[in-house]
Design an enzyme around this catalytic site. Structure first.
Site, PDB file in Angstrom:
ATOM      1  CE  LYS A 117      -4.490  -1.546   1.614  1.00 44.79           C
ATOM      2  NZ  LYS A 117      -5.636  -1.307   2.504  1.00 44.79           N
ATOM      3  CE  LYS A 199      -8.350 -10.744  -2.554  1.00 45.20           C
ATOM      4  NZ  LYS A 199      -8.172 -10.665  -1.104  1.00 45.20           N
ATOM      5  CE  LYS A 202     -12.763  -2.929  -1.984  1.00 43.94           C
ATOM      6  NZ  LYS A 202     -13.829  -3.258  -1.078  1.00 43.94           N
TER       7      LYS A 202
END
Ligand code: TRP
Length: 335
Positions: A117, A199, A202
């Protein structure tokens, strides 16, 4: 009721950071409904985690409310499950701070999600993003949860939660139940439709890679028709050699209940076009009642409010007891 054996407790959370994906539905939410008879289940909307990445306030509110409705529409009966919003239960922030002080800088630096992140949000590597695992540990430990259903990407966070709990218990004596990750037997790891080695998420750069739970049928169909396959025109389950086709088979299998062998037979000698259309249609039919029920619930704000208020009250009663115990152990003067 009274002399019934205490059920084991489950806690899990999903961030309301966007619309729920087909991946979170098939991999998580759908399986949760079946757990309510055997376990005492708490499902949290992790809005406090969501703000570690900058959000548009109105969107966060809308996603949170929609997610409550979608949980219920997916079969999570609020009478049998405790559904709540993290920020409605102040104990999360209270215990989160205490656990920050029992979590090491070095441990946090090793977290894969932090590294990922921070690479993705290089202009906003804030302290919350770094201490996120301590807040997640608080989420779990507040409820003395036995089991934490999570996907593979969150296992490291459950591990650090166990380390923090053991460390605290080692200093102050038994305070926290040590939780275990719970990887459900059924369910699927749904991959991106356009890059099936990743995976379904979104945050996928290609909007066609990710299908949303509440998406319109025509959009779902379009995405499945564009799904990446391969060049050998044969429907066969082989995740290593045929990741795209295998992912579609996985999705088709969970949404129809058919086995891989049955699917291989059904599409024997037929092209991928037919196959992709069938997978899309099965997903549309699977999601249709959930979308309709979610829309109906969203029109009944008073009911949704009553659900998340009752959830927050029940969650607070459990969580506040843990905070009181912890505050006493670390030496805070009683008010
Ligand atoms: N970190 C989880 C995710 O991003 C969400 C989450 C927050 C969670 N608190 C939790 C999951 C507690 C399980 C238990 O997916």
């Amino acid at each position: 009721m009274e002399n019934q054996v205490q059920k084991k407790r489950i806690l899990s959370g999903i961030q309301p950071s966007g619309d729920l994906t087909l991946g979170s539905y098939l991999g998580a939410i759908r399986n949760w409904a079946a757990l309510a008879d055997e376990y005492d289940c708490y499902y949290m909307l992790a809005d406090m985690h969501t703000i570690t990445v900058r959000q548009v306030p109105a969107d966060l509110r809308r996603h949170t409310l929609t997610q409550v409705a979608a949980y219920i529409a997916s079969g999570l009966d609020p009478e049998k499950n405790t559904l709540f919003v993290q920020s409605h239960v102040p104990a999360h922030a209270q215990l989160g701070w205490v656990l920050d002080c029992y979590t090491m800088f070095g441990e946090l630096s090793r977290m894969t999600q932090f590294k990922d992140k921070s690479a993705k949000n290089a202009d906003n590597i804030n302290a919350g993003l770094f201490t996120y695992p301590a807040l997640m540990a608080a989420d779990i430990l507040l409820y003395q949860a036995d089991l934490v259903p999570v996907g593979g990407d969150q296992k490291q966070h459950v591990e650090i939660c166990r380390d923090i709990a053991n460390r605290f218990n080692g200093i102050y004596g038994d305070t926290f139940k040590i939780p275990a990750p719970y990887i459900p037997q059924v369910g699927a790891r749904v991959m991106s439709l356009t890059s099936p080695e990743n995976k379904m998420s979104k945050s996928d750069k290609d909007p066609n890679g990710c299908v949303y739970m509440l998406e319109k049928p025509e959009d779902i169909m379009r995405k499945f028709k564009k799904a990446v396959t391969d060049s050998d025109a044969c429907v066969r389950f082989d995740p290593a050699a045929k990741p795209g086709v295998s992912n579609l088979m996985q999705i088709y299998s969970v949404s129809t209940g058919k086995s891989f062998a049955e699917i291989e037979q059904e599409f024997d000698g037929r092209g991928y076009g037919d196959f992709k259309k069938a997978v899309g249609e099965s997903v549309v039919e699977l999601l249709r009642p959930i979308r309709e029920e979610t829309e109906r619930l969203l029109a009944d704000k008073a009911y949704l409010e009553s659900v998340y208020r009752a959830g927050a009250e029940k969650a607070s009663r459990v969580a506040d007891r843990t905070v009181a115990k912890v505050y006493k152990k670390v030496g805070f003067l009683a008010r």
